[in-house]
Scaffold this active site. Sequence first.
Site, short mmCIF file in Angstrom:
data_model
loop_
_atom_site.label_atom_id
_atom_site.label_comp_id
_atom_site.label_asym_id
_atom_site.label_seq_id
_atom_site.Cartn_x
_atom_site.Cartn_y
_atom_site.Cartn_z
N ASN A 13 0.82 -1.23 0.00
CA ASN A 13 0.00 0.00 0.00
C ASN A 13 0.85 1.27 0.00
OD1 ASN A 13 -2.53 1.60 2.09
ND2 ASN A 13 -2.48 1.48 -0.11
N CYS A 15 3.21 1.69 -3.11
CA CYS A 15 3.60 1.95 -4.50
C CYS A 15 2.41 1.95 -5.44
CB CYS A 15 4.62 0.92 -4.98
SG CYS A 15 6.18 0.95 -4.06
N ARG A 16 1.81 0.79 -5.68
CA ARG A 16 0.78 0.68 -6.73
C ARG A 16 -0.59 1.17 -6.32
NH1 ARG A 16 1.86 -5.53 -7.58
NH2 ARG A 16 2.30 -5.21 -5.36
N SER A 17 -1.12 0.68 -5.20
CA SER A 17 -2.52 1.00 -4.89
C SER A 17 -2.78 2.48 -4.54
CB SER A 17 -3.12 0.04 -3.86
OG SER A 17 -2.45 0.09 -2.63
N ASP A 126 4.99 -5.25 -9.63
CA ASP A 126 5.46 -4.62 -8.39
C ASP A 126 6.73 -3.82 -8.71
OD1 ASP A 126 6.50 -3.99 -5.94
OD2 ASP A 126 6.31 -6.01 -5.11
P1 4NP Z 1 3.24 -2.14 -3.41
O1 4NP Z 1 4.82 -2.35 -3.47
O2 4NP Z 1 2.65 -3.47 -3.04
O3 4NP Z 1 2.89 -1.70 -4.78
O4 4NP Z 1 3.00 -1.07 -2.36
C1 4NP Z 1 5.58 -2.91 -2.45
C2 4NP Z 1 5.89 -2.16 -1.35
C3 4NP Z 1 6.66 -2.71 -0.35
C4 4NP Z 1 7.10 -4.03 -0.47
C5 4NP Z 1 6.76 -4.78 -1.57
C6 4NP Z 1 5.99 -4.22 -2.56
N1 4NP Z 1 7.93 -4.58 0.55
O5 4NP Z 1 8.36 -5.74 0.39
O6 4NP Z 1 8.19 -3.92 1.56
#
Ligand code: 4NP
Length: 162
Positions: A13, A15-17, A126
């Site tokens: 929560n 980067c993408r969402s 991701d």
């Molecule tokens: P998101 O990206 O799912 O698009 O917010 C990520 C943010 C953090 C992590 C992985 C993906 N992480 O492993 O901390």
Amino acid sequence: MFMINVLFVCLGNICRSPLAEGVFMHQVYSRNLGNLFRSDSAGTASYHIGKLADQRSIAVALAYGIELNHKARAFTLNDFYAFDYIVAMDRQNQKDIQRLEPADAKAKVVLMRDYDSEQKGGEVPDPYYGEHKDFEEVYRILDRSCAALLHELTGDRLIDHS
Ligand code: 4NP
């Protein structure tokens, strides 16, 4: 007043969402549909609760005139009742959501790229371990997919007014 509540979900929560939520609401406001939609975003993991979006998502959004103010929160069981649509960024997110889905859930769980005019059924990659160009690519995917989602949700044919 009839409203459609849309929740965008990824893993962290950050980067993408949050970017999906920002892009979607930007499209909503630019079509003067602000009174029809509410949106939020959440993560299936809780590593980043309370944090603002990743600086790279904030930068890409800002380049397109979109400000991201969201603070990360974890997806909860209550989201199945509070939202009409839960939009997962990738298949793992979708699986993690569906694993918790109660029988009387109100929300319909969908995959973001099922709405992508260029690659239906794919995943929003991701970008966490990527670089700026990966965030740009995520933005382009989200821009196309959110536009198609919004189009579908505002088409009379597909809105259930019951
Ligand atoms: P998101 O990206 O799912 O698009 O917010 C990520 C943010 C953090 C992590 C992985 C993906 N992480 O492993 O901390």
